[in-house]
Each structure stands twice: as structure tokens, then as C-alpha cells.
Design a protein around this motif. Structure first.
Motif, PDB file in Angstrom:
ATOM      1  N   LEU A 163      40.090  40.290  45.585  1.00 11.21           N
ATOM      2  CA  LEU A 163      40.224  41.485  44.894  1.00 11.21           C
ATOM      3  C   LEU A 163      41.852  41.491  44.558  1.00 11.21           C
ATOM      4  O   LEU A 163      42.301  42.463  44.011  1.00 11.21           O
ATOM      5  CB  LEU A 163      40.189  42.762  45.862  1.00 11.21           C
ATOM      6  CG  LEU A 163      38.738  42.854  46.304  1.00 11.21           C
ATOM      7  CD1 LEU A 163      38.439  43.844  47.464  1.00 11.21           C
ATOM      8  CD2 LEU A 163      37.871  43.452  44.903  1.00 11.21           C
ATOM      9  N   ASN A 164      42.525  40.547  44.626  1.00 10.09           N
ATOM     10  CA  ASN A 164      43.855  40.368  44.441  1.00 10.09           C
ATOM     11  C   ASN A 164      44.766  41.298  45.007  1.00 10.09           C
ATOM     12  O   ASN A 164      45.738  41.740  44.733  1.00 10.09           O
ATOM     13  CB  ASN A 164      44.179  40.590  43.015  1.00 10.09           C
ATOM     14  CG  ASN A 164      44.113  39.125  42.163  1.00 10.09           C
ATOM     15  OD1 ASN A 164      44.550  38.054  42.616  1.00 10.09           O
ATOM     16  ND2 ASN A 164      43.800  39.335  40.704  1.00 10.09           N
ATOM     17  N   LEU A 165      44.343  41.753  46.323  1.00 14.31           N
ATOM     18  CA  LEU A 165      45.147  42.681  47.086  1.00 14.31           C
ATOM     19  C   LEU A 165      46.163  41.619  47.606  1.00 14.31           C
ATOM     20  O   LEU A 165      47.360  42.383  48.060  1.00 14.31           O
ATOM     21  CB  LEU A 165      44.286  43.274  48.220  1.00 14.31           C
ATOM     22  CG  LEU A 165      43.166  44.146  47.803  1.00 14.31           C
ATOM     23  CD1 LEU A 165      42.321  44.766  48.988  1.00 14.31           C
ATOM     24  CD2 LEU A 165      43.748  45.376  47.178  1.00 14.31           C
ATOM     25  N   ILE A 166      46.068  40.592  47.973  1.00 14.49           N
ATOM     26  CA  ILE A 166      47.206  39.365  48.234  1.00 14.49           C
ATOM     27  C   ILE A 166      46.922  38.371  47.416  1.00 14.49           C
ATOM     28  O   ILE A 166      46.176  38.199  46.821  1.00 14.49           O
ATOM     29  CB  ILE A 166      46.881  39.212  50.093  1.00 14.49           C
ATOM     30  CG1 ILE A 166      45.406  38.380  50.108  1.00 14.49           C
ATOM     31  CG2 ILE A 166      47.240  40.248  50.971  1.00 14.49           C
ATOM     32  CD1 ILE A 166      45.153  37.967  51.424  1.00 14.49           C
ATOM     33  N   ARG A 167      48.088  37.462  47.407  1.00 16.15           N
ATOM     34  CA  ARG A 167      48.219  36.551  46.413  1.00 16.15           C
ATOM     35  C   ARG A 167      47.874  35.263  47.175  1.00 16.15           C
ATOM     36  O   ARG A 167      48.349  34.848  48.411  1.00 16.15           O
ATOM     37  CB  ARG A 167      49.526  36.392  45.808  1.00 16.15           C
ATOM     38  CG  ARG A 167      49.444  37.394  44.692  1.00 16.15           C
ATOM     39  CD  ARG A 167      50.989  37.529  43.941  1.00 16.15           C
ATOM     40  NE  ARG A 167      51.908  38.186  45.074  1.00 16.15           N
ATOM     41  CZ  ARG A 167      51.945  39.510  45.045  1.00 16.15           C
ATOM     42  NH1 ARG A 167      51.152  40.222  44.344  1.00 16.15           N
ATOM     43  NH2 ARG A 167      52.691  40.242  45.660  1.00 16.15           N
ATOM     44  N   GLU A 181      42.389  40.077  35.694  1.00 16.46           N
ATOM     45  CA  GLU A 181      41.905  41.174  36.855  1.00 16.46           C
ATOM     46  C   GLU A 181      41.288  42.281  36.514  1.00 16.46           C
ATOM     47  O   GLU A 181      40.473  42.701  37.306  1.00 16.46           O
ATOM     48  CB  GLU A 181      43.451  41.202  37.473  1.00 16.46           C
ATOM     49  CG  GLU A 181      43.292  42.061  38.840  1.00 16.46           C
ATOM     50  CD  GLU A 181      44.803  42.152  39.396  1.00 16.46           C
ATOM     51  OE1 GLU A 181      45.879  41.244  38.863  1.00 16.46           O
ATOM     52  OE2 GLU A 181      44.836  42.855  40.362  1.00 16.46           O
ATOM     53  N   ASN A 182      41.923  42.955  35.308  1.00 13.29           N
ATOM     54  CA  ASN A 182      41.401  44.288  35.225  1.00 13.29           C
ATOM     55  C   ASN A 182      39.819  44.335  34.656  1.00 13.29           C
ATOM     56  O   ASN A 182      39.167  45.166  34.965  1.00 13.29           O
ATOM     57  CB  ASN A 182      42.251  45.113  34.059  1.00 13.29           C
ATOM     58  CG  ASN A 182      43.626  45.654  34.720  1.00 13.29           C
ATOM     59  OD1 ASN A 182      43.717  45.584  35.769  1.00 13.29           O
ATOM     60  ND2 ASN A 182      44.518  45.889  34.045  1.00 13.29           N
ATOM     61  N   LYS A 223      37.735  43.796  37.466  1.00 20.31           N
ATOM     62  CA  LYS A 223      37.732  45.009  38.505  1.00 20.31           C
ATOM     63  C   LYS A 223      36.924  46.219  37.867  1.00 20.31           C
ATOM     64  O   LYS A 223      36.467  47.104  38.840  1.00 20.31           O
ATOM     65  CB  LYS A 223      39.172  45.401  38.739  1.00 20.31           C
ATOM     66  CG  LYS A 223      39.768  44.263  39.966  1.00 20.31           C
ATOM     67  CD  LYS A 223      41.008  44.701  40.171  1.00 20.31           C
ATOM     68  CE  LYS A 223      41.705  43.802  41.459  1.00 20.31           C
ATOM     69  NZ  LYS A 223      43.098  44.053  41.702  1.00 20.31           N
ATOM     70  N   ALA A 224      36.732  46.275  36.665  1.00 15.31           N
ATOM     71  CA  ALA A 224      36.098  47.337  36.024  1.00 15.31           C
ATOM     72  C   ALA A 224      34.722  47.046  36.470  1.00 15.31           C
ATOM     73  O   ALA A 224      33.719  47.759  36.394  1.00 15.31           O
ATOM     74  CB  ALA A 224      36.313  47.159  34.446  1.00 15.31           C
ATOM     75  N   ALA A 275      34.518  47.662  45.746  1.00 14.18           N
ATOM     76  CA  ALA A 275      34.664  46.889  46.937  1.00 14.18           C
ATOM     77  C   ALA A 275      34.642  48.248  48.194  1.00 14.18           C
ATOM     78  O   ALA A 275      34.948  49.345  47.684  1.00 14.18           O
ATOM     79  CB  ALA A 275      36.095  46.434  47.062  1.00 14.18           C
TER      80      ALA A 275
END
Lengths: 244, 292
Positions: free
Chosen positions: B53-57, B74-75, B78-79, B83
Motif C-alpha cells: 500500500l506504499n505506507l512504507i518504502r 499509486e493513485n 489505490k482507487a 485495505a
């Protein structure tokens, strides 16, 4: 954006309610004192009436500060978004960082503006009840207060986001104010004039504010503009870099 | 969104922390399947999900979701992704009605009717603050929100942990319905293997930041077996066939990773079927080889 602003408004309800209650209580006391000065016990105490009349206008600023603090404080608080997991949730969606920050800043402006309007209305009501006139300067003072409080919250929210801890800006401001106050106040408090019995410290502070009034007004607008710009760019960057 | 075979493709992903490394992990979640992501606490499940989810790299490696690189698109990704975490991420003073208004602004394809139908189905009150919700209600609310914006991929991190069996079953049923649309996929991280046994098509075992096994759940369960024998007898089993050995008061239980081969090779021994839970237990202790 509308939904996010709606969320901020919902989260502010409690604080708005509390600040309205505090102001109502304060106004009631203010009105009772004013009535007592006209036709109650205080009417017979000339010294008290003189002293109260002299400082009465200052009390009108108290509800203004309560409104502004109450309206702007909780709803747009970034720290609450971090601790509730809301920011992490937003990061899992397609919503952009600048949308989150703009919605927060807009909410803060809207709420603070409402607080300013309520403060003005409140002042008008109290002056009508108290029978004393409100000068244009009073409105300017409220506007300046609004600018400083809004600027403070803009920077405070940004610092919460960057440092992941609440209250860093408050601590820094207190330290700076304390240090500056000590540097400026110590020579004055140690002077012969200050030791004398009839030294009016409060009057002296007002006099100092008066002498720097133009600087204070300009400073408040600079704070708002700089605060908004710094807050926007730093917050967006902090949100982009933030790991959850 | 481009055509894709795997809803998730993780390849050679590494993330280093002080004291923990997610070490060069790779696995795929095929489109239209439920992948059970199994591992004990601290194995690296949540870290993997955060990377997705790209919450961390990530430090290295590539991650593709719905056929697209998760950093570059990413966007867009995520659309189409939802989660669900073990904690409710919404402010507790809000209620479901207000949340629907807020989320309709966040998700372009938010469907208020679908959300309301899930609220009715889960018997969730619309005007009650979330602070008065039970843990089960909070989880149902999150799932209702996750399924109400047309997400193609559902990522669940320990979503069923701490829930009673009735609620867990209810949620698992919802997942099965969600998968009726073959374009939808689920990554379900859990250490409750019985849930995964019921619904998962695929399983991936992770331990200490490394992927131990990944593949079809049925094949994984069928390929593994437990040989029950006396303590002395297990010494005769080739160590290359053994995952690890549990020593009991009555003898030894030996987990083997190739059932068919072992059935032929050790025809004199009792070879039992196994479960995901047992596989996890034996793999987690593989370094000790012998354990009680």
C-alpha cells in the motif's frame, strides 16, 4: 474536498459547544456585574465602579479568545487524525496529500472566521447591555487576535505532523516568550519606578503594546500569510514522506 | 486498468529495519483468488501489506498490483484497492451515516446504496457513534466501507483476529460472495489458519521475513504429511525429507514436504494428512529440527 471539510466540522462540534457555553457563562457574569454597577451593591462603591469601568473593555476580549481557541482547536487537529489511524486510512486511498492539507486549512479558516464573527457579535451585545460604545479599534483588535490564533494553529498542526508529537510549537513559543519577557521585563521590574507602590504593571504592558501597535498589526498579517504558506508546503511534504 | 493475470506480483522485495529484515520476498496473488497470507506475529505480514500500500518504502524489488507498478501508478491502483486493518481507522465520534458522506467524497465510485445494504445486513446502526461499537461491529463496518466503492482487490491485515466464530464466519461468507466476480481478489493475512482453510485458494507462509512456501492451498496441504512413529524410527527418515520433528511422550511426529514420495519410501510407517496450522507450526520450528 467537501466530505473532508464536513468531517472537520463534525469533529469540531464538541469544542464549539463548549466554547459557546463558556462564553455564555462569562457573559452572564459580565451582565450581572454591569447591572450591579448600575443599580446593585456595586453602585454604592465608587472606587470599585471606577476600577471596573476602567478595565471593563478588557473583559470583552476573553470570550473572543475562548471562541477562537474552541473553534479552531480540535476539529482540524492533525494529531487526532494520526492517533485515530485516519491519516493511514487516507494513505490507502487515492486521495492526494495536498487535498488533505487544503481541506484542513480551509476548515481552520472557516471555523476561525466563524469564531471571529461570533466574537464581534458577542462584543456588540455586551456593549449594548453595558451601555458603552465599541470603537473601530475594538474590531481591529479582534482581527489581530484572529490572525495570531489562526497563525498559531496553522504552525501547531504542521509541527504535530512533522514531529509526530503534540505541543512542540506551544513549548517553543512559551520558551521564546519567557526568554524575551525576562530579558525585557527584568530591567523594568528592577527600576525605581517599578518598586514604587503605584506602579501599574498592566498599564505599562498596554502602553508597550500601544507603542508597537503598527508593528503588531502588520506582524499578524505576515504571520497568517507566511504561516499558511509554510504550513501548506511543509505539511504536504511531511505527508508524502510519512511512513505508517 | 490494463489486463492482468495476477492481482498482486511481489518480486524480490526487501525492507530492512533495525532487528528485522523482510528478505527478498516474492509471491503472486492470481486474479479471482483468495490468498491466505500466513505467519506468526512479527513474521512480516503487516510489513508486506504496508509495502503493497506504499505506507512504507521498499529498499529493493518490484511490486505490481492490478498489473501496474505500485509506485508509479499509486493513485490509479489505490482507487481500485481496499485495505482493512485490525483497528478501526475512523474517528470514534462519527457514525455510519456521516462516514458515508465523508467516504463518498474520497472514493469516486462510492455506492451509498451498497454501503447501506451492508449496514442492514450486518445490523449496524446508522446513527450510533463508533465508540459504542463492539470489535466485531467495527470490523464489519470497515468491511462494509471496503466493499462499497467497487474495489477489485481487498487487502485484509489480521481482519478476523479477535472476532468470535459467528462474526468470523459471517465475514468469510461475504468474502466468498465478493469473489463471485472473477475480477475480484483478496489477500487475507492471518494467523488463524482455520479461517484460511475454509476460504483460501492459495496460501503463502512467511516466517522471520522470509517466504517459506507459496502456492495452491489444496496442493500445499496434500503435499505435506505427518509421519507418526517411535522416537528411534524417525532417525531412519532422510533429513532432506523432513521439515521438522515434534517429539511427544508417545513418539515422534515428522512433518514431510513430499507426501507421495514418502508414502513410497517409508511404506511401513503411518503417514497422516495434515492441516495448514500444523504446517505452520512445523515450518516455524524448522531450524530446531526437533522440538516438543
Amino acid at each position: 474536498m467537501k466530505g473532508l471539510i464536513y468531517k472537520e466540522m463534525l469533529l469540531s462540534r464538541r469544542n464549539i459547544g463548549l466554547s459557546l457555553i463558556y462564553s455564555l457563562l462569562f457573559s452572564s457574569v459580565f451582565i450581572l456585574v454591569r447591572l450591579s454597577m448600575i443599580c446593585g451593591n456595586l453602585a454604592y462603591d465608587e472606587e470599585a465602579v471606577l476600577s471596573l469601568t476602567k478595565n471593563m473593555y478588557l473583559f470583552r476580549y476573553f470570550p473572543c479568545i475562548v471562541f477562537m481557541l474552541g473553534f479552531a482547536n480540535s476539529g482540524c487537529n492533525v494529531y487526532a487524525d494520526i492517533s485515530s489511524g485516519w491519516l493511514r486510512f487516507c494513505k490507502t486511498t487515492a486521495i492526494k496529500e495536498n487535498t488533505i492539507i487544503i481541506s484542513k486549512m480551509l476548515s481552520l479558516f472557516i471555523l476561525s472566521f466563524c469564531a471571529m464573527l461570533l466574537s464581534l457579535l458577542h462584543s456588540l451585545i455586551l456593549s449594548a447591555v453595558g451601555g458603552d460604545r465599541i470603537s473601530f479599534r475594538h474590531f481591529i483588535i479582534i482581527l489581530v487576535l484572529f490572525n495570531y490564533i489562526l497563525g498559531f494553529f496553522l504552525l501547531s498542526n504542521t509541527s504535530d505532523l512533522v514531529f509526530k508529537k503534540k505541543g512542540i510549537v506551544q513549548l517553543v513559543l512559551m520558551a521564546v516568550a519567557g526568554a524575551a519577557g525576562a530579558v525585557r521585563a527584568m530591567p523594568i521590574l528592577e527600576s525605581e519606578e517599578a518598586v514604587s507602590e503605584d506602579f501599574d504593571l498592566f498599564g505599562y504592558i498596554l502602553q508597550q503594546i500601544e507603542s508597537k501597535w503598527d508593528f503588531i498589526i502588520i506582524g499578524s498579517f505576515i504571520l497568517i500569510i507566511m504561516g499558511a504558506l509554510v504550513s501548506y508546503f511543509v505539511s504536504v511534504e511531511a505527508l508524502k514522506r510519512r511512513e505508517y | 486498468m490494463s489486463e492482468y493475470k495476477n492481482a498482486i506480483e511481489i518480486s524480490g522485495v526487501t525492507k530492512k529495519y533495525d532487528g528485522f529484515t523482510l528478505d527478498n520476498i516474492s509471491f503472486n496473488v492470481p486474479k479471482g483468488s483468495i490468498m491466505g497470507f500466513i505467519g506468526q506475529n512479527g513474521a512480516g505480514k503487516t510489513t508486506t501489506i504496508k509495502l503493497l500500500l506504499n505506507l512504507i518504502r521498499k529498499d529493493s524489488g518490484t511490486i505490481k498490483m492490478l498489473g501496474l507498478d505500485n509506485s508509479e501508478h499509486e493513485n490509479e491502483i489505490k482507487a481500485q484497492v481496499s485495505a482493512v486493518f485490525d483497528e478501526l481507522p475512523f474517528h470514534e465520534v462519527l457514525n455510519a451515516k456521516q462516514l458515508s458522506i465523508i467516504l463518498s467524497d474520497i472514493f469516486e465510485c462510492w455506492d451509498r446504496d451498497t454501503f447501506n445494504s451492508y449496514l442492514d445486513r450486518f445490523e449496524l446502526p446508522r446513527k450510533k457513534s463508533f465508540k459504542d461499537f463492539s470489535k466485531g461491529m467495527k470490523m464489519k463496518l470497515q468491511i462494509a466501507a471496503a466493499l462499497s466503492h467497487g474495489a477489485k482487490l481487498l487487502i485484509m491485515d489480521e481482519a478476523t483476529t479477535g472476532l468470535d466464530p459467528v462474526v468470523r464466519n459471517e465475514i468469510l461468507d461475504i468474502f466468498m460472495e465478493y469473489l463471485q466476480d472473477e475480477n475480484n481478489s483478496i489477500l487475507l493475512s492471518s494467523h488463524i489458519t482455520t479461517d484460511l482453510e475454509k476460504v483460501a485458494d492459495m496460501v503463502t507462509f512467511i516466517d522471520k521475513g522470509k517466504i517459506l512456501l507459496t502456492g495452491s492451498k489444496d496442493e500445499t496441504v496434500e503435499n505435506h504429511a505427518v509421519i507418526k512413529c517411535k522416537k528411534d524410527d524417525y532417525k531412519g527418515i532422510d533429513s532432506e525429507d523432513i521439515v521438522s520433528v515434534r517429539l511427544t511422550d508417545f513418539g515422534a511426529e515428522v512433518m514431510v514436504s513430499d507426501k507421495k514420495k514418502c508414502e513410497k519410501k517409508y511404506s511401513g510407517l503411518v503417514i497422516d494428512n495434515t492441516t495448514l496450522e500444523e504446517i505452520m507450526l512445523f515450518y516455524v520450528r524448522r531450524e530446531k529440527k526437533e522440538w516438543k
